[in-house]
Each structure stands twice: as structure tokens, then as C-alpha cells.
Motif scaffolding. Structure first.
Motif, PDB file in Angstrom:
ATOM      1  N   ASP A   1       3.674  13.765  -3.103  1.00  0.00           N
ATOM      2  CA  ASP A   1       3.265  13.028  -1.786  1.00  0.00           C
ATOM      3  C   ASP A   1       1.849  12.740  -1.240  1.00  0.00           C
ATOM      4  O   ASP A   1       1.125  13.857  -1.200  1.00  0.00           O
ATOM      5  CB  ASP A   1       4.082  13.615  -0.761  1.00  0.00           C
ATOM      6  N   THR A   2       1.333  11.780  -0.957  1.00  0.00           N
ATOM      7  CA  THR A   2       0.073  11.635  -0.403  1.00  0.00           C
ATOM      8  C   THR A   2      -0.061  11.199   0.964  1.00  0.00           C
ATOM      9  O   THR A   2       1.092  10.502   1.609  1.00  0.00           O
ATOM     10  CB  THR A   2      -0.498  10.278  -1.341  1.00  0.00           C
ATOM     11  N   VAL A   3      -0.970  11.729   1.666  1.00  0.00           N
ATOM     12  CA  VAL A   3      -1.302  11.105   3.231  1.00  0.00           C
ATOM     13  C   VAL A   3      -2.214  10.095   2.981  1.00  0.00           C
ATOM     14  O   VAL A   3      -3.165  10.187   2.603  1.00  0.00           O
ATOM     15  CB  VAL A   3      -1.528  12.335   4.104  1.00  0.00           C
ATOM     16  N   GLY A   4      -1.888   8.821   3.817  1.00  0.00           N
ATOM     17  CA  GLY A   4      -2.541   7.811   3.918  1.00  0.00           C
ATOM     18  C   GLY A   4      -2.782   7.407   5.428  1.00  0.00           C
ATOM     19  O   GLY A   4      -1.582   7.268   6.019  1.00  0.00           O
ATOM     20  N   MET A   5      -3.787   6.987   5.609  1.00  0.00           N
ATOM     21  CA  MET A   5      -3.976   6.558   7.207  1.00  0.00           C
ATOM     22  C   MET A   5      -4.573   5.104   7.078  1.00  0.00           C
ATOM     23  O   MET A   5      -5.763   5.146   6.375  1.00  0.00           O
ATOM     24  CB  MET A   5      -4.578   7.529   7.915  1.00  0.00           C
ATOM     25  N   VAL A   6      -4.061   4.272   8.017  1.00  0.00           N
ATOM     26  CA  VAL A   6      -4.773   2.924   8.285  1.00  0.00           C
ATOM     27  C   VAL A   6      -4.916   3.021   9.692  1.00  0.00           C
ATOM     28  O   VAL A   6      -4.139   3.136  10.257  1.00  0.00           O
ATOM     29  CB  VAL A   6      -3.892   1.978   7.898  1.00  0.00           C
ATOM     30  N   SER A   7      -6.528   2.643  10.142  1.00  0.00           N
ATOM     31  CA  SER A   7      -6.565   2.585  11.453  1.00  0.00           C
ATOM     32  C   SER A   7      -7.488   1.377  11.906  1.00  0.00           C
ATOM     33  O   SER A   7      -8.460   0.726  11.178  1.00  0.00           O
ATOM     34  CB  SER A   7      -7.564   3.866  11.764  1.00  0.00           C
ATOM     35  N   LEU A   8      -7.032   0.951  13.077  1.00  0.00           N
ATOM     36  CA  LEU A   8      -7.558  -0.155  13.680  1.00  0.00           C
ATOM     37  C   LEU A   8      -8.265   0.318  15.011  1.00  0.00           C
ATOM     38  O   LEU A   8      -7.544   0.890  15.847  1.00  0.00           O
ATOM     39  CB  LEU A   8      -6.665  -1.341  13.980  1.00  0.00           C
ATOM     40  N   ASP A   9      -9.574  -0.176  15.140  1.00  0.00           N
ATOM     41  CA  ASP A   9     -10.215   0.377  16.499  1.00  0.00           C
ATOM     42  C   ASP A   9     -10.644  -0.748  17.562  1.00  0.00           C
ATOM     43  O   ASP A   9     -10.155  -1.789  17.037  1.00  0.00           O
ATOM     44  CB  ASP A   9     -11.535   1.214  16.553  1.00  0.00           C
ATOM     45  N   ALA A  10     -10.915  -0.600  18.633  1.00  0.00           N
ATOM     46  CA  ALA A  10     -10.910  -1.651  19.780  1.00  0.00           C
ATOM     47  C   ALA A  10     -11.907  -2.695  19.420  1.00  0.00           C
ATOM     48  O   ALA A  10     -11.549  -3.804  20.020  1.00  0.00           O
ATOM     49  CB  ALA A  10     -11.122  -1.023  21.051  1.00  0.00           C
ATOM     50  N   SER A  11     -12.723  -2.363  18.435  1.00  0.00           N
ATOM     51  CA  SER A  11     -13.925  -3.340  18.192  1.00  0.00           C
ATOM     52  C   SER A  11     -13.483  -4.159  17.403  1.00  0.00           C
ATOM     53  O   SER A  11     -14.057  -5.310  16.684  1.00  0.00           O
ATOM     54  CB  SER A  11     -15.104  -2.711  17.830  1.00  0.00           C
ATOM     55  N   GLY A  12     -12.230  -4.154  16.527  1.00  0.00           N
ATOM     56  CA  GLY A  12     -11.747  -4.843  15.428  1.00  0.00           C
ATOM     57  C   GLY A  12     -11.959  -4.307  13.918  1.00  0.00           C
ATOM     58  O   GLY A  12     -11.626  -4.955  13.090  1.00  0.00           O
TER      59      GLY A  12
END
Length: 317
Positions: free
Chosen positions: A150-161
Motif C-alpha cells: 500500500d502506498t500513501v498518495g495525497m493530492v492537494s488544492l490550495d486557495a490560490s488554485g
């Protein structure tokens, strides 16, 4: 602009909460991803990532990690790095390099040392006991050595786009020394474009890398598909094709987030994930493959969470 974050597996939750705290204070998506994944890497009871991760056939914890900036397409990755506390931080640092942005084995570990990243013996006593038990079972019960990837993967969007994505894993348990899967391969284990969205994968890397699924999901979102529709189309169409042509298929689970904070998930197994948006508190969900090449998603139950917590901390006989 809105902000949001999604991560693979139950293990992503606590780190994702910290990442969401940063985003709520106008933090950057790249910082949120690194912070969230470091939390997973540092926790000794997650046996497929970082400290406490399960070792290869020779008893060494070799780790892979990748990072990508959706604004600039900067990519950094490490494969087979060892004795380094936070591979995700090394991968992010490498993303700033135009040359030599992907390093493997001793070269990756040496870069970490020369650039003052914290070194640490990542093999815990618990992980060593699991390794010894598995070696014995392989001989006595004629079992396959491979169990867990199992891999931990994270996708993130910030308030500046801005969008960022990161991944980290100790890889396939009992893998041959030097083996790597999809986790640190751009387009396979991760991909992001701030004008569209991002995706991250977990599962059997040898099969996931055959389809470049993270790139494909982002490409489909770029045609106007929602993250959920893109995940369903990319994952289920390819898993069918791979089974027909290759004859067998491993586990596939992917998560996606678009530039508007919408998210999606597709999987061919029972799969948990964590997600947070500006509109709601971070939460854990469970997904299953359903009829008509769609994904069934439900909130996780307290009973499941209690059983999970008990299982990952259970004594090793």
C-alpha cells in the motif's frame, strides 16, 4: 478559490487533517502534501510506509517517494532510498532540480545525507518480527512471499488554485532488493496539472504502471469529465483490458481531485480513503467496485475503524 485534499487509505487521515489545517490558513498545496505524508511516514504502525515499513527479502527497508508541482510540472522522486526519515521531503527537494531530479538507491540516500535530511534506521522491531514470521511461513507453508504493497498518495488544492501531489511507500513486502513499483514514476503513481487536477495511485505497482493511469485520469478530467467519471473510466476500462491480455491483475485503487475541489475514486478491491474540503470536515470513506463500471462509496463505520486500530497494533506472535 476553494481548497481540498484527498489521500489513499485510512492511514492518510491524520496527516490529511494537518494538511487541511494548513490549507485553511492559506497555506500552499505543496506544503500540505509534504506535511500530510510526513505524518504517515513517521507513524510506526503503518507497515507499508516509512518508519515501520516492511522490508525487502534481505531485511532492508527500501522506500520510494514522488512529488509533483501542478503549477510548474516540477517532478522529484527517489527509489530504493534507505535510512532516511522522510523520503517525501527528499523527493520534493529533488523536484527543484532541472537535472538529476530522480535518484535511486545509494545515490538517493547520499543526496539526503549531503543535503542534511534526517537519517534514521527505518526498520522497527515490530517490522522485523513480521519479516521473520513471513520468512518462516514461506518455507513451512509454501506461501508466496509477497504480502502488502500500500502506498500513501495525497493530492492537494490550495486557495490560490495551485495543485500538488505526493506519494510514499516502502513497497512490496519481501520484494527483491532494488525493486520499484509505480509510486515514484510520474504518470503512473502520480500526476498533476493545476489547470485540470491531479491523481495518485496505490496497489500492485507492476500492474498499475502498465496503464499510466494517473496521467490518464488527469487527461480525462481535462476533456470535461468529473473526477469520479474519469476515475471510473480509466480504472475499469484498463483493468478489463489488462485481464484479457495479461491473464491476471493485481489490486488497483486511485484517487483524484480537480481544480474546483471535486474528487473521485475508483478501485477493484475494498479501499478506504480520506478526503477534506472547504465545505466539510475531513472524513474517511470506503469504496468498492460496483455494477456498470462504477464505484460504490460509503462513509466508514466506527466498527470498521475500531477493528482496524486493533489489527494494526496487534501483538506479533
Amino acid at each position: 478559490m476553494t481548497y481540498a485534499m484527498i489521500g489513499t487509505w485510512r492511514m492518510a487521515y491524520e496527516g490529511l487533517c494537518k494538511g487541511m489545517d494548513l490549507l485553511s490558513q492559506n497555506g500552499k498545496s505543496a506544503d500540505a502534501v509534504e506535511t500530510a505524508i510526513k505524518e504517515v511516514e513517521d507513524y510506526p504502525f503503518f507497515k507499508s510506509v516509512g518508519y515501520g515499513g516492511l522490508p525487502n527479502a534481505n531485511g532492508l527497508v527500501e522506500m520510494d517517494a514522488g512529488f509533483m508541482n501542478g503549477d510548474t510540472f516540477e517532478v522529484g522522486a527517489v527509489m530504493g532510498i534507505s535510512d532516511v526519515k522522510n523520503p517525501i521531503s527528499v523527493a520534493r527537494s529533488l523536484s527543484h532540480e532541472h537535472y538529476n531530479s530522480v535518484l535511486v538507491g545509494a545515490g538517493a540516500s547520499q543526496y539526503a545525507t549531503l543535503n542534511n535530511f534526517e537519517r534514521k534506521n527505518m526498520l522497527t522491531e515490530r517490522a522485523h518480527k513480521i519479516w521473520e514470521k513471513r520468512r518462516k511461513e514461506i518455507v513451512e507453508k509454501n506461501l508466496s512471499p509477497y504480502d502488502g504493497h500500500d502506498t500513501v498518495g495525497m493530492v492537494s488544492l490550495d486557495a490560490s488554485g495551485s495543485l500538488s501531489v505526493g506519494t510514499s511507500t516502502s513497497g512490496l513486502f519481501m520484494k527483491k532488493p532494488g525493486r520499484t513499483g509505480d509510486t515514484a514514476l510520474v504518470g503512473d503513481g502520480f500526476y498533476v496539472d493545476s489547470e485540470i487536477g491531479g491523481a495518485a495511485a496505490t496497489g500492485l505497482g507492476e500492474d498499475i504502471m502498465k496503464g499510466c493511469l494517473c496521467y490518464e485520469i488527469v487527461r480525462l478530467m481535462g476533456t470535461g469529465m468529473t473526477p469520479q467519471a474519469a476515475c471510473d473510466k480509466a480504472v475499469y476500462s484498463f483493468t478489463k483490458k489488462l485481464k484479457e491480455r495479461y491473464g491476471k491483475i493485481g489490486e488497483f485503487s486511485l484517487v483524484a481531485l480537480d481544480k474546483n475541489g471535486n474528487w473521485g475514486v475508483a478501485t477493484n478491491v475494498e479501499f478506504t480513503f480520506a478526503v477534506g474540503t472547504e465545505a466539510g470536515e475531513p472524513a474517511i470513506f470506503i469504496a468498492h467496485p460496483a455494477a456498470n463500471d462504477q464505484t460504490k462509496i460509503e462513509p466508514i463505520t466506527q466498527e470498521w475503524l475500531d477493528a482496524y486500530s486493533k489489527r494494526i497494533k496487534a501483538p506479533i506472535d
